[in-house]
Design an enzyme around this catalytic site. Structure first.
Site, PDB file in Angstrom:
ATOM      1  N   ARG A 173     -27.968 -23.011 -38.533  1.00 21.09           N
ATOM      2  CA  ARG A 173     -28.152 -23.440 -37.136  1.00 21.09           C
ATOM      3  C   ARG A 173     -28.886 -24.763 -36.996  1.00 21.09           C
ATOM      4  NH1 ARG A 173     -31.139 -19.642 -34.033  1.00 21.09           N
ATOM      5  NH2 ARG A 173     -32.098 -18.934 -35.945  1.00 21.09           N
ATOM      6  N   CYS A 215     -44.399 -17.353 -34.828  1.00 23.71           N
ATOM      7  CA  CYS A 215     -43.303 -18.271 -35.102  1.00 23.71           C
ATOM      8  C   CYS A 215     -43.446 -18.824 -36.519  1.00 23.71           C
ATOM      9  CB  CYS A 215     -43.327 -19.433 -34.119  1.00 23.71           C
ATOM     10  SG  CYS A 215     -43.091 -18.946 -32.402  1.00 23.71           S
ATOM     11  N   GLU A 228     -43.404 -21.851 -37.482  1.00 20.27           N
ATOM     12  CA  GLU A 228     -44.304 -23.004 -37.534  1.00 20.27           C
ATOM     13  C   GLU A 228     -45.750 -22.567 -37.736  1.00 20.27           C
ATOM     14  OE1 GLU A 228     -41.093 -24.298 -34.490  1.00 20.27           O
ATOM     15  OE2 GLU A 228     -41.995 -22.434 -35.202  1.00 20.27           O
TER      16      GLU A 228
END
Length: 135
Positions: free
Chosen positions: A88, A60, A62
């Site tokens: 988004r 991911c 992060e």
């Protein structure tokens, strides 16, 4: 429900870095690079990352941002955010990311979407009663 705290100017700057990162590195609306993330060190420096989509479960955004910070020498982090491509907006971290954040940075604040716009919450509030692994 989480008690979101209002964003600071530093938080907005972090969101903007994550947005710029995903916008500069996305493969478009149907692309595989869909999330950007940014994290702030205790010294104020910011580090960005982009997810690496793969059918086996790539990292991911992060986790990439955390790795970027660590590789740059940052050991104490204050805030993290993830932003989706194509406008988004802000996203909360997945469960795996929440566990990693709690284990490595138990005092970190996470920027989340909220009904009235983004706000921040501590990682301990996102993962109460979690298993605590010590690296």
């Amino acid at each position: 429900m989480h008690s979101l705290q209002p964003l600071t100017d530093d938080d907005r700057e972090l969101i903007e870095l994550a947005r710029r990162t995903v916008d500069a590195n996305t493969d478009g609306p149907d692309g595989v690079h869909t999330m950007g993330a940014a994290v702030r060190g205790i010294d104020g420096r910011m580090y960005a990352g982009i997810n690496l989509y793969h059918f086996t479960g790539g990292p991911c955004a992060e986790l990439v941002a955390l790795g970027h910070a660590r590789a740059s020498g940052a050991r104490e982090l204050t805030t993290i955010v993830a932003v989706g491509n194509e406008g988004r907006g802000v996203f909360g971290p997945c469960g795996r990311d929440r566990q990693v954040l709690l284990d490595y940075h138990p005092g970190i604040r996470v920027i989340l979407p909220g009904p009235d716009g983004p706000g921040t919450v501590s990682i301990t509030e996102l993962l109460p009663g979690a298993y605590r692994w010590s690296p």
